[in-house]
Design a protein around this motif. Structure first.
Motif, PDB file in Angstrom:
ATOM      1  N   PHE A 127     -33.674  62.084  42.164  1.00  0.00           N
ATOM      2  CA  PHE A 127     -34.609  62.622  41.184  1.00  0.00           C
ATOM      3  C   PHE A 127     -35.988  61.992  41.293  1.00  0.00           C
ATOM      4  CE2 PHE A 127     -32.227  59.113  39.303  1.00  0.00           C
ATOM      5  CZ  PHE A 127     -33.233  58.290  38.835  1.00  0.00           C
ATOM      6  N   ASP A 128     -36.080  60.825  41.931  1.00  0.00           N
ATOM      7  CA  ASP A 128     -37.360  60.155  42.085  1.00  0.00           C
ATOM      8  C   ASP A 128     -38.075  60.526  43.383  1.00  0.00           C
ATOM      9  OD1 ASP A 128     -35.392  58.980  43.587  1.00  0.00           O
ATOM     10  OD2 ASP A 128     -35.803  56.924  42.955  1.00  0.00           O
ATOM     11  N   ASP A 129     -37.538  61.488  44.109  1.00  0.00           N
ATOM     12  CA  ASP A 129     -38.132  61.951  45.364  1.00  0.00           C
ATOM     13  C   ASP A 129     -39.108  63.090  45.064  1.00  0.00           C
ATOM     14  OD1 ASP A 129     -38.793  62.951  47.839  1.00  0.00           O
ATOM     15  OD2 ASP A 129     -36.728  63.149  48.552  1.00  0.00           O
ATOM     16  N   PRO A 130     -40.394  62.927  45.373  1.00  0.00           N
ATOM     17  CA  PRO A 130     -41.359  64.003  45.098  1.00  0.00           C
ATOM     18  C   PRO A 130     -40.965  65.335  45.721  1.00  0.00           C
ATOM     19  CG  PRO A 130     -42.505  61.975  45.656  1.00  0.00           C
ATOM     20  CD  PRO A 130     -41.046  61.728  45.921  1.00  0.00           C
ATOM     21  N   ALA A 131     -40.270  65.289  46.863  1.00  0.00           N
ATOM     22  CA  ALA A 131     -39.864  66.542  47.504  1.00  0.00           C
ATOM     23  C   ALA A 131     -38.874  67.299  46.627  1.00  0.00           C
ATOM     24  CB  ALA A 131     -39.255  66.252  48.871  1.00  0.00           C
ATOM     25  N   LEU A 132     -37.999  66.576  45.914  1.00  0.00           N
ATOM     26  CA  LEU A 132     -37.039  67.220  45.015  1.00  0.00           C
ATOM     27  C   LEU A 132     -37.700  67.600  43.689  1.00  0.00           C
ATOM     28  CD1 LEU A 132     -34.030  68.034  44.827  1.00  0.00           C
ATOM     29  CD2 LEU A 132     -33.607  65.829  43.715  1.00  0.00           C
ATOM     30  N   GLN A 133     -38.641  66.802  43.254  1.00  0.00           N
ATOM     31  CA  GLN A 133     -39.318  67.082  41.984  1.00  0.00           C
ATOM     32  C   GLN A 133     -40.158  68.351  42.042  1.00  0.00           C
ATOM     33  OE1 GLN A 133     -41.591  63.531  41.302  1.00  0.00           O
ATOM     34  NE2 GLN A 133     -39.826  62.341  40.581  1.00  0.00           N
ATOM     35  N   GLY A 134     -40.729  68.623  43.176  1.00  0.00           N
ATOM     36  CA  GLY A 134     -41.608  69.772  43.287  1.00  0.00           C
ATOM     37  C   GLY A 134     -43.034  69.435  42.892  1.00  0.00           C
ATOM     38  N   ALA A 135     -43.891  70.432  42.943  1.00  0.00           N
ATOM     39  CA  ALA A 135     -45.300  70.232  42.625  1.00  0.00           C
ATOM     40  C   ALA A 135     -45.464  69.783  41.183  1.00  0.00           C
ATOM     41  CB  ALA A 135     -46.073  71.523  42.866  1.00  0.00           C
ATOM     42  N   PRO A 136     -46.319  68.790  40.907  1.00  0.00           N
ATOM     43  CA  PRO A 136     -46.526  68.316  39.534  1.00  0.00           C
ATOM     44  C   PRO A 136     -47.051  69.424  38.626  1.00  0.00           C
ATOM     45  CG  PRO A 136     -47.475  66.784  41.132  1.00  0.00           C
ATOM     46  CD  PRO A 136     -47.103  68.027  41.888  1.00  0.00           C
ATOM     47  N   LEU A 137     -46.630  69.380  37.371  1.00  0.00           N
ATOM     48  CA  LEU A 137     -47.107  70.325  36.359  1.00  0.00           C
ATOM     49  C   LEU A 137     -48.497  69.866  35.923  1.00  0.00           C
ATOM     50  CD1 LEU A 137     -46.410  72.798  34.607  1.00  0.00           C
ATOM     51  CD2 LEU A 137     -45.398  71.212  32.940  1.00  0.00           C
ATOM     52  N   GLU A 138     -49.514  70.535  36.407  1.00  0.00           N
ATOM     53  CA  GLU A 138     -50.891  70.062  36.238  1.00  0.00           C
ATOM     54  C   GLU A 138     -51.553  70.548  34.956  1.00  0.00           C
ATOM     55  OE1 GLU A 138     -52.054  67.893  38.076  1.00  0.00           O
ATOM     56  OE2 GLU A 138     -51.182  68.035  40.090  1.00  0.00           O
ATOM     57  N   THR A 139     -50.893  71.401  34.187  1.00  0.00           N
ATOM     58  CA  THR A 139     -51.550  71.980  33.009  1.00  0.00           C
ATOM     59  C   THR A 139     -51.454  71.104  31.775  1.00  0.00           C
ATOM     60  OG1 THR A 139     -49.514  73.196  32.506  1.00  0.00           O
ATOM     61  CG2 THR A 139     -51.178  74.331  33.844  1.00  0.00           C
ATOM     62  N   LEU A 140     -50.683  70.016  31.833  1.00  0.00           N
ATOM     63  CA  LEU A 140     -50.537  69.150  30.663  1.00  0.00           C
ATOM     64  C   LEU A 140     -51.760  68.260  30.516  1.00  0.00           C
ATOM     65  CD1 LEU A 140     -46.791  68.061  31.003  1.00  0.00           C
ATOM     66  CD2 LEU A 140     -47.736  69.911  29.600  1.00  0.00           C
TER      67      LEU A 140
END
Length: 694
Positions: free
Chosen positions: A220-233
């Motif tokens: 879960f701490d792998d950016p590849a698994l997390q996906g693109a960050p939610l930038e609208t927050l």
């Protein structure tokens, strides 16, 4: 500095500078205890400290001392010692006042073993790796010992003859593909080892069947698994321009009308002592001591390698020792006050967990509001609560325990559950297409067995004094009758709990069941008993069959409520020695004499927690789940105790371009670059380590 090192006022010390009788053990006291123990003729290099905690004086001694009617009680500690080489276990009371052992009891293991040590966990890998049966079983699955992580777990009690009198751990394995790989994604199912920890041997190997090892990622701490960050927050800023509203003096806290003592125990974690409310100058006690005294996690998978999975995270593992240091992460936000906590390590030396307890205030929406039709009055007040919390990580799960105090006298306790599911290899659907009935498939080929989390809250009540009683209150529908001709009437049924034996009760949302804890000596302006109502969060009790081993060992979890007469020796719902206990201790034993609880000094034991059928959304890390209960004043006050809360200042309400101030949505103003604002930019911690946020 630690909580216990911060005693500095008359409330925390006596006139001679002695430590408050309920103050936590200090680092210096742990060193003294260690010296006393190590000087004993029976001490050996292989002896470990399984538990060291304050042996709290009897309540009447503390209250008499506070009233000036008795001397300061002697300072004592309870010390549990385990000889790693022989398994010899002793339960000791050490007097810090006299510098000697007061009592020593040798335990034979028939009524349970001492808590499991980290030192025992650390030995497991080498024990199983030296057994050819374990090595061969892994080889059958295409694995070597170096490819798996061993997870040692508490054994339960199942009358296996070869385990009698021994300290047993049960072991499951998980494959780890590389150092950063989270092994929970790759359970090596169908295989389990039962280990005699003291004699370093496998007593029984269960090799039921070879099952596929899931290949899904749990990182879960792998950016590849997390996906693109939610930038609208956008950032949320929480600020108190004039500082926090609480005062801290040593371990004593005053906030609004509340006053209490912050405590910590390595078994129970956060403890709140002597909660009282200042009612127009009168200090009125509500709870003498509040803690989570036990936490049971029973699993519902009956497979040959998993039927024994029932963990008492408090009594078997001492979950307080795994308390997180809250220096990193956004566990708390705002104007934060941290407390360090000090515990003894397994060699008896003091170990400090920095920022182990967090305290802060939270805005909580509308406190009270009315727009009057006739007078034109339009009044609103903002609610806030004081939050005292800590987080602990027990293996795969992370638990936060939050105590909330509100301006209107309400008390809540909330458990927050997150972390990683304990996984299995999903057995797949049967030939007829029915799914495996004891686990969820949370990722391809990866199972998560059904389980429960059952917390026991020990509430040593003191509502307006030590003479209290408990009534069960149910809503009652009434049939049409002469007195109810239109059938609209309903009322309540009030049943007084007279003795301990009848106190085992279950929640029932269909009748809005609650329990009223009242004073039998004090009354309000209407001449009725002052009291607090316990509102449960309706959820199942222990799902295991009543004849099961776990039901015998955890009778507390078969009901939502028990009431006992106060006894300082009755501290834990599942008993003092939970590991491998066969059952019949704890509340089972406490209620056996059926002591009276009507108008007595009583303790309320409340079981609460979720029954978890895991979802795919709970993988690879679980969003927080919640479980809580509430204590609300009922006739404790003569009127709304929050009438004197000042009206909100308009300048402090949230203002956005082109918008006005809106009641429920009004918040704190954007303070900009205030020194103690906490700005959350998506998970980065800006909290300072000096007790304030930057």
């Amino acid at each position: 500095m630690t909580i216990a090192d911060l005693h500095s006022t008359d409330e925390s010390t006596n006139a001679d500078g002695g430590v408050h009788p309920l103050g936590n053990l200090t680092a210096a006291e742990y060193e003294t205890i260690r010296s006393i123990v190590s000087a004993s003729d029976e001490f050996a290099e292989t002896v470990r400290f399984a538990y060291v905690g304050l042996d709290e004086p009897h309540k009447r001694e503390v209250l008499a001392w506070q009233a000036g009617d008795a001397p300061l009680p002697d300072r004592r500690a309870r010390v549990l010692l385990l000889d790693m080489a022989t398994g010899r276990s002793t339960d000791n009371i050490v007097s810090l006042t006299a510098g000697t052992f007061e009592t020593r009891q040798i335990l034979d293991g028939s009524r349970g073993q001492l808590p499991i040590l980290d030192a025992e966990f650390e030995e497991i890998w080498s024990i199983v790796a030296d057994d050819p049966r374990w090595v061969d079983a892994l080889a059958t699955r295409g694995l070597t010992v170096d490819q798996v992580m061993c997870v040692p777990l508490s054994a339960g009690s199942y009358d296996f003859p070869e385990e009698k009198g021994l300290r047993i751990l049960r072991v499951l394995a998980f494959r780890q593909d590389y150092p950063e790989d989270h092994p929970w994604a790759h359970p090596v199912d169908g295989l389990s080892a039962y280990v005699d920890a003291a004699n370093r041997r496998i007593t029984r190997l269960i090799d039921d069947r070879v099952m596929p090892i899931p290949s899904t990622s749990g990182n879960f701490d792998d950016p590849a698994l997390q996906g693109a960050p939610l930038e609208t927050l956008k950032p949320i800023v929480i600020t108190q321009p004039e500082g926090a509203s609480f005062d801290v003096d040593g371990d004593m806290v005053t906030w609004a009308n509340w006053r209490f003592q912050v405590g910590f125990d390595v078994r129970e974690g956060l403890v709140l002592r002597q909660l009282s409310f200042d009612d127009h100058g009168e200090t009125r006690p509500v709870i003498y001591r509040a803690s989570i005294d036990e936490m049971l996690v029973p699993y519902g998978d009956p497979s040959p390698v998993r039927f024994w999975q029932n963990y008492f995270d408090t009594g078997e593992y001492l979950f307080g020792r795994y308390t997180n240091s809250l220096e990193l992460g956004c566990d708390c936000v705002g104007e934060i006050r941290y407390f360090d906590v000090t515990v003894a390590d397994e060699l008896g030396a003091p170990r400090t967990i920095s920022n182990g307890i967090c305290m802060h205030e939270e805005d909580f929406g509308t406190l009270w509001k009315h727009s009057d039709l006739f007078t034109g009055s339009n009044e609103v007040r903002r609610s806030r609560r004081l939050v005292i919390s800590f987080f602990t990580t027990v293996g795969n799960y992370d638990y936060g325990f939050y105590w909330y105090l509100y301006l209107d006298g309400t008390i809540e306790c909330e458990a927050k559950l997150t972390g990683v599911l304990f996984t299995s290899s999903f057995a797949g659907d049967a030939e007829d297409g029915t799914a495996y009935p004891f686990a969820s498939e949370v990722a391809p080929g990866l199972g998560a067995p059904y389980h429960q989390h059952l917390f026991s809250a020990r509430l040593d009540m003191m509502v307006d004094g030590v003479a209290n009683a408990v009534d069960e209150v149910d809503a009652v529908r009434l049939p049409v009758s002469e007195t109810n001709p239109h059938g609209n009437a309903f009322t309540k049924r009030v049943t007084r709990i007279r003795g301990e034996a009848e106190s085992g009760r279950t929640a029932d949302a269909s009748v809005a069941r609650s329990w009223f804890v009242s004073s039998t000596e004090k009354t309000n302006a209407m001449g009725r008993p002052t009291g607090y109502v316990l509102y449960p969060q309706d959820a199942p009790t222990l799902m295991a069959d009543s004849s099961s081993s776990i039901a015998r060992r955890a009778e507390f979890a078969t009901k939502h409520l028990f009431v006992t007469k106060y006894d300082p020796a009755e501290r834990y719902a599942a008993g003092d020695f939970v590991h491998q206990n066969p059952g019949g201790d704890g509340l089972s034993r406490f209620i056996a004499d059926d002591a009276p609880v009507d108008g007595e000094d009583i303790v309320v034991w409340h079981t609460f927690g979720p029954t978890h059928f895991p979802r795919p959304e709970d993988w690879p890390v679980m969003p927080v789940d919640y479980a809580k209960f509430t204590l609300k004043p009922y006739g404790f006050f003569d009127r709304n105790p929050a009438l004197n809360v000042p009206a909100p200042v308009v300048a402090h309400c949230s203002m956005s371009p082109g918008a006005g101030v809106h009641g429920e949505h009004a918040g704190h103003g954007h303070a900009g670059a205030h020194d103690h604002a906490h700005i959350d930019h998506g998970g980065h911690d800006h909290a300072g380590h000096d007790g304030t946020a930057h």
